[in-house]
Design a protein around this motif. Structure first.
Motif, PDB file in Angstrom:
ATOM      1  N   GLY A 100       0.702  -1.343   0.736  1.00 39.72           N
ATOM      2  CA  GLY A 100       0.197  -0.309  -0.057  1.00 39.72           C
ATOM      3  C   GLY A 100       0.739   1.540   0.342  1.00 39.72           C
ATOM      4  N   LEU A 101       1.551   0.889   0.469  1.00 42.27           N
ATOM      5  CA  LEU A 101       2.637   2.659   0.351  1.00 42.27           C
ATOM      6  C   LEU A 101       3.628   2.543  -0.516  1.00 42.27           C
ATOM      7  N   GLY A 102       4.073   1.496  -1.502  1.00 44.30           N
ATOM      8  CA  GLY A 102       4.995   1.695  -2.235  1.00 44.30           C
ATOM      9  C   GLY A 102       3.673   1.943  -3.950  1.00 44.30           C
ATOM     10  N   ILE A 103       2.619   1.691  -3.640  1.00 46.31           N
ATOM     11  CA  ILE A 103       1.531   1.753  -4.291  1.00 46.31           C
ATOM     12  C   ILE A 103       1.384   2.998  -4.427  1.00 46.31           C
ATOM     13  N   ILE A 104       1.164   3.814  -3.131  1.00 49.76           N
ATOM     14  CA  ILE A 104       0.471   5.525  -2.637  1.00 49.76           C
ATOM     15  C   ILE A 104       1.752   6.790  -2.929  1.00 49.76           C
ATOM     16  N   THR A 105       3.615   6.074  -3.052  1.00 47.67           N
ATOM     17  CA  THR A 105       3.859   6.684  -3.925  1.00 47.67           C
ATOM     18  C   THR A 105       4.479   6.733  -5.254  1.00 47.67           C
ATOM     19  N   TYR A 106       4.113   5.289  -5.262  1.00 49.65           N
ATOM     20  CA  TYR A 106       4.310   5.805  -6.797  1.00 49.65           C
ATOM     21  C   TYR A 106       3.468   6.109  -7.332  1.00 49.65           C
ATOM     22  N   ASN A 107       2.137   6.391  -7.227  1.00 47.74           N
ATOM     23  CA  ASN A 107       1.077   6.846  -7.938  1.00 47.74           C
ATOM     24  C   ASN A 107       1.295   8.646  -7.388  1.00 47.74           C
ATOM     25  N   LYS A 108       1.521   9.268  -6.251  1.00 48.82           N
ATOM     26  CA  LYS A 108       2.152  10.464  -6.130  1.00 48.82           C
ATOM     27  C   LYS A 108       3.834  10.505  -7.477  1.00 48.82           C
ATOM     28  N   GLY A 114       3.132  15.562  -3.608  1.00 51.62           N
ATOM     29  CA  GLY A 114       4.509  15.330  -2.919  1.00 51.62           C
ATOM     30  C   GLY A 114       4.226  14.501  -2.198  1.00 51.62           C
ATOM     31  N   HIS A 115       5.982  13.764  -1.412  1.00 49.49           N
ATOM     32  CA  HIS A 115       4.849  12.700  -0.413  1.00 49.49           C
ATOM     33  C   HIS A 115       5.872  12.720   1.038  1.00 49.49           C
ATOM     34  N   PHE A 116       4.442  12.531   1.596  1.00 49.31           N
ATOM     35  CA  PHE A 116       4.441  12.513   3.140  1.00 49.31           C
ATOM     36  C   PHE A 116       4.250  14.230   3.284  1.00 49.31           C
ATOM     37  N   VAL A 117       3.640  14.331   2.704  1.00 48.34           N
ATOM     38  CA  VAL A 117       3.381  15.991   3.000  1.00 48.34           C
ATOM     39  C   VAL A 117       2.193  16.548   3.877  1.00 48.34           C
ATOM     40  N   GLY A 121      -0.353  10.915   5.892  1.00 47.09           N
ATOM     41  CA  GLY A 121       1.238  10.562   5.155  1.00 47.09           C
ATOM     42  C   GLY A 121       1.965   9.729   6.179  1.00 47.09           C
ATOM     43  N   LEU A 122       2.203  11.005   6.549  1.00 47.99           N
ATOM     44  CA  LEU A 122       3.479  11.087   7.746  1.00 47.99           C
ATOM     45  C   LEU A 122       3.428   9.738   8.755  1.00 47.99           C
TER      46      LEU A 122
END
Length: 222
Positions: A100-108, A114-117, A121-122
Protein backbone atom coordinates in the motif's frame (compact mmCIF):
# COMPACT_ATOMS: atom_id res chain seq x y z
CA UNK A 1 -29.65 -4.22 44.86
CA UNK A 2 -25.87 -4.57 44.86
CA UNK A 3 -24.29 -6.96 42.42
CA UNK A 4 -22.26 -9.83 43.80
CA UNK A 5 -18.64 -10.23 42.79
CA UNK A 6 -19.56 -13.32 40.76
CA UNK A 7 -22.34 -11.48 38.93
CA UNK A 8 -20.04 -8.55 38.19
CA UNK A 9 -17.43 -10.96 36.87
CA UNK A 10 -19.96 -12.64 34.57
CA UNK A 11 -21.27 -9.29 33.38
CA UNK A 12 -17.77 -8.04 32.66
CA UNK A 13 -16.91 -11.22 30.79
CA UNK A 14 -20.13 -10.95 28.76
CA UNK A 15 -19.25 -7.38 27.82
CA UNK A 16 -15.77 -8.47 26.75
CA UNK A 17 -17.22 -11.28 24.62
CA UNK A 18 -19.72 -8.89 23.00
CA UNK A 19 -17.10 -6.22 22.32
CA UNK A 20 -14.72 -8.85 20.94
CA UNK A 21 -17.40 -10.17 18.59
CA UNK A 22 -18.08 -6.61 17.45
CA UNK A 23 -14.35 -6.12 16.83
CA UNK A 24 -14.27 -9.23 14.60
CA UNK A 25 -17.22 -7.94 12.58
CA UNK A 26 -15.71 -4.46 12.22
CA UNK A 27 -12.28 -5.87 11.34
CA UNK A 28 -13.84 -7.67 8.37
CA UNK A 29 -16.62 -5.21 7.54
CA UNK A 30 -14.47 -2.08 7.31
CA UNK A 31 -12.11 -3.39 4.58
CA UNK A 32 -15.13 -4.80 2.74
CA UNK A 33 -16.75 -1.35 2.75
CA UNK A 34 -13.48 0.24 1.61
CA UNK A 35 -13.28 -2.30 -1.24
CA UNK A 36 -16.76 -1.32 -2.42
CA UNK A 37 -15.84 2.35 -2.19
CA UNK A 38 -12.38 2.12 -3.81
CA UNK A 39 -13.27 -0.43 -6.51
CA UNK A 40 -9.78 -1.99 -6.60
CA UNK A 41 -8.45 -2.20 -10.13
CA UNK A 42 -10.29 0.91 -11.30
CA UNK A 43 -7.07 2.89 -10.82
CA UNK A 44 -3.62 2.48 -9.34
CA UNK A 45 -4.65 4.51 -6.28
CA UNK A 46 -7.66 2.26 -5.66
CA UNK A 47 -5.38 -0.45 -4.27
CA UNK A 48 -3.89 1.83 -1.60
CA UNK A 49 -6.94 2.24 0.69
CA UNK A 50 -7.87 -1.43 0.35
CA UNK A 51 -4.40 -2.72 1.20
CA UNK A 52 -4.06 -0.38 4.19
CA UNK A 53 -7.52 -1.33 5.46
CA UNK A 54 -6.64 -5.02 5.12
CA UNK A 55 -3.33 -4.48 6.92
CA UNK A 56 -4.42 -2.39 9.90
CA UNK A 57 -8.12 -3.15 10.22
CA UNK A 58 -8.40 -6.84 9.38
CA UNK A 59 -5.08 -8.69 9.55
CA UNK A 60 -3.49 -6.83 12.44
CA UNK A 61 -6.70 -6.81 14.49
CA UNK A 62 -7.15 -10.55 14.03
CA UNK A 63 -3.47 -11.16 14.81
CA UNK A 64 -3.94 -9.49 18.20
CA UNK A 65 -7.38 -10.93 18.97
CA UNK A 66 -5.90 -14.42 18.56
CA UNK A 67 -4.62 -14.13 22.15
CA UNK A 68 -7.97 -13.02 23.60
CA UNK A 69 -9.20 -15.70 26.05
CA UNK A 70 -12.84 -14.88 25.25
CA UNK A 71 -13.02 -14.03 21.56
CA UNK A 72 -10.05 -15.69 19.85
CA UNK A 73 -11.18 -17.68 16.82
CA UNK A 74 -8.42 -20.18 17.67
CA UNK A 75 -8.91 -20.37 21.45
CA UNK A 76 -9.46 -24.13 21.28
CA UNK A 77 -6.00 -24.57 19.73
CA UNK A 78 -2.68 -24.72 21.56
CA UNK A 79 -0.71 -21.56 22.24
CA UNK A 80 1.95 -22.76 19.81
CA UNK A 81 -0.60 -22.80 17.00
CA UNK A 82 -1.93 -19.37 17.98
CA UNK A 83 1.59 -17.92 18.03
CA UNK A 84 2.24 -19.26 14.54
CA UNK A 85 -1.06 -17.86 13.29
CA UNK A 86 -0.16 -14.52 14.89
CA UNK A 87 3.14 -14.51 13.01
CA UNK A 88 1.47 -15.33 9.68
CA UNK A 89 -1.18 -12.63 10.10
CA UNK A 90 1.37 -10.03 11.17
CA UNK A 91 3.64 -10.79 8.23
CA UNK A 92 0.68 -10.59 5.85
CA UNK A 93 -0.30 -7.27 7.44
CA UNK A 94 3.22 -5.95 6.95
CA UNK A 95 3.23 -7.14 3.33
CA UNK A 96 -0.10 -5.40 2.61
CA UNK A 97 1.10 -2.23 4.33
CA UNK A 98 4.36 -2.18 2.36
CA UNK A 99 2.47 -2.74 -0.91
CA UNK A 100 0.00 0.00 0.00
CA UNK A 101 2.84 2.37 0.82
CA UNK A 102 4.68 1.53 -2.38
CA UNK A 103 1.57 2.04 -4.51
CA UNK A 104 0.70 5.46 -3.09
CA UNK A 105 4.33 6.57 -3.38
CA UNK A 106 4.50 5.54 -7.02
CA UNK A 107 1.07 7.03 -7.74
CA UNK A 108 2.15 10.38 -6.31
CA UNK A 109 5.33 10.20 -8.36
CA UNK A 110 3.32 9.66 -11.55
CA UNK A 111 1.06 12.60 -10.74
CA UNK A 112 3.87 14.92 -9.65
CA UNK A 113 2.57 15.24 -6.08
CA UNK A 114 4.64 15.67 -2.92
CA UNK A 115 5.38 12.70 -0.70
CA UNK A 116 4.41 12.53 2.99
CA UNK A 117 3.26 16.15 3.20
CA UNK A 118 0.06 15.44 5.17
CA UNK A 119 -0.55 14.09 8.66
CA UNK A 120 -2.14 11.03 7.07
CA UNK A 121 0.94 10.37 4.95
CA UNK A 122 3.38 10.90 7.79
CA UNK A 123 1.39 8.78 10.25
CA UNK A 124 0.96 6.05 7.64
CA UNK A 125 4.69 5.98 6.93
CA UNK A 126 5.49 5.80 10.64
CA UNK A 127 2.92 3.01 11.14
CA UNK A 128 4.40 0.92 8.33
CA UNK A 129 7.98 1.40 9.56
CA UNK A 130 6.89 0.63 13.12
CA UNK A 131 5.14 -2.54 11.95
CA UNK A 132 8.36 -3.66 10.31
CA UNK A 133 10.31 -3.00 13.48
CA UNK A 134 7.70 -4.78 15.57
CA UNK A 135 7.94 -7.89 13.38
CA UNK A 136 11.72 -7.81 13.68
CA UNK A 137 11.42 -7.44 17.45
CA UNK A 138 9.14 -10.45 17.57
CA UNK A 139 12.07 -12.59 16.47
CA UNK A 140 13.52 -12.06 19.96
CA UNK A 141 10.59 -14.01 21.39
CA UNK A 142 11.53 -16.95 19.19
CA UNK A 143 15.10 -16.82 20.52
CA UNK A 144 14.79 -15.38 24.06
CA UNK A 145 18.30 -16.57 24.96
CA UNK A 146 19.61 -13.67 22.88
CA UNK A 147 18.37 -11.38 25.66
CA UNK A 148 20.02 -12.97 28.66
CA UNK A 149 19.09 -10.21 31.10
CA UNK A 150 15.39 -10.35 30.25
CA UNK A 151 12.86 -12.98 31.28
CA UNK A 152 10.53 -14.41 28.65
CA UNK A 153 7.54 -12.98 30.55
CA UNK A 154 9.00 -9.46 30.36
CA UNK A 155 9.81 -9.83 26.68
CA UNK A 156 6.22 -10.91 25.96
CA UNK A 157 4.82 -7.99 27.94
CA UNK A 158 7.04 -5.42 26.23
CA UNK A 159 6.31 -6.92 22.82
CA UNK A 160 2.57 -6.71 23.49
CA UNK A 161 2.83 -3.12 24.73
CA UNK A 162 4.99 -2.10 21.79
CA UNK A 163 2.58 -3.85 19.45
CA UNK A 164 -0.30 -1.86 20.91
CA UNK A 165 1.51 1.38 20.10
CA UNK A 166 2.03 0.22 16.51
CA UNK A 167 -1.59 -0.85 16.21
CA UNK A 168 -2.81 2.52 17.45
CA UNK A 169 -0.56 4.24 14.91
CA UNK A 170 -2.14 2.15 12.17
CA UNK A 171 -5.65 2.99 13.36
CA UNK A 172 -4.73 6.68 13.56
CA UNK A 173 -3.52 6.51 9.97
CA UNK A 174 -6.85 4.97 8.90
CA UNK A 175 -8.80 7.67 10.71
CA UNK A 176 -6.70 10.44 9.15
CA UNK A 177 -7.24 8.79 5.76
CA UNK A 178 -10.98 9.11 6.32
CA UNK A 179 -10.45 12.88 6.60
CA UNK A 180 -8.97 12.98 3.10
CA UNK A 181 -10.77 14.62 0.18
CA UNK A 182 -11.17 11.25 -1.54
CA UNK A 183 -13.01 9.72 1.39
CA UNK A 184 -15.07 12.73 2.51
CA UNK A 185 -16.30 13.26 -1.04
CA UNK A 186 -17.64 9.71 -1.23
CA UNK A 187 -18.74 9.23 2.39
CA UNK A 188 -20.74 11.94 4.12
CA UNK A 189 -23.09 12.50 7.06
CA UNK A 190 -23.81 9.68 9.49
CA UNK A 191 -21.93 7.14 7.36
CA UNK A 192 -18.70 9.09 7.83
CA UNK A 193 -19.07 9.09 11.62
CA UNK A 194 -19.85 5.37 11.63
CA UNK A 195 -16.74 4.72 9.55
CA UNK A 196 -14.63 6.71 12.01
CA UNK A 197 -15.98 4.59 14.86
CA UNK A 198 -14.63 1.39 13.29
CA UNK A 199 -10.91 1.79 14.11
CA UNK A 200 -11.87 3.46 17.37
CA UNK A 201 -13.88 0.42 18.48
CA UNK A 202 -11.18 -2.09 17.61
CA UNK A 203 -8.55 0.09 19.32
CA UNK A 204 -10.55 0.10 22.56
CA UNK A 205 -10.99 -3.67 22.45
CA UNK A 206 -7.29 -4.29 21.82
CA UNK A 207 -6.27 -1.80 24.55
CA UNK A 208 -8.54 -3.60 27.01
CA UNK A 209 -7.01 -6.94 26.04
CA UNK A 210 -3.44 -5.72 26.54
CA UNK A 211 -4.24 -3.98 29.84
CA UNK A 212 -5.88 -7.15 31.17
CA UNK A 213 -2.80 -9.16 30.21
CA UNK A 214 -0.67 -6.65 32.10
CA UNK A 215 -2.91 -6.80 35.20
CA UNK A 216 -2.91 -10.61 35.09
CA UNK A 217 0.90 -10.62 35.05
CA UNK A 218 1.03 -8.21 38.00
CA UNK A 219 -1.37 -10.37 40.04
CA UNK A 220 0.60 -13.52 39.24
CA UNK A 221 3.72 -11.92 40.71
CA UNK A 222 2.08 -11.55 44.14
Amino acid sequence: MALTAETESRLYRSLRVASGAAAHLVALGFPAAVAVLARPGSSLFSWHPLLMALAFSFLMTEALLIFSPETSLLRSFSRKVRVRAHWVLQLLALLCALLGLGIITYNKHLNGKGHFVTWHGLTGLLAVLYAGGQCAGGVVLLYPKLMKNWTLAKLKLYHATSGLVGYLLGCASLMLGMCSLWFTTAVTGTSWYLAMLCPLLTSLVIMNQVSNAYLYRKRSQH
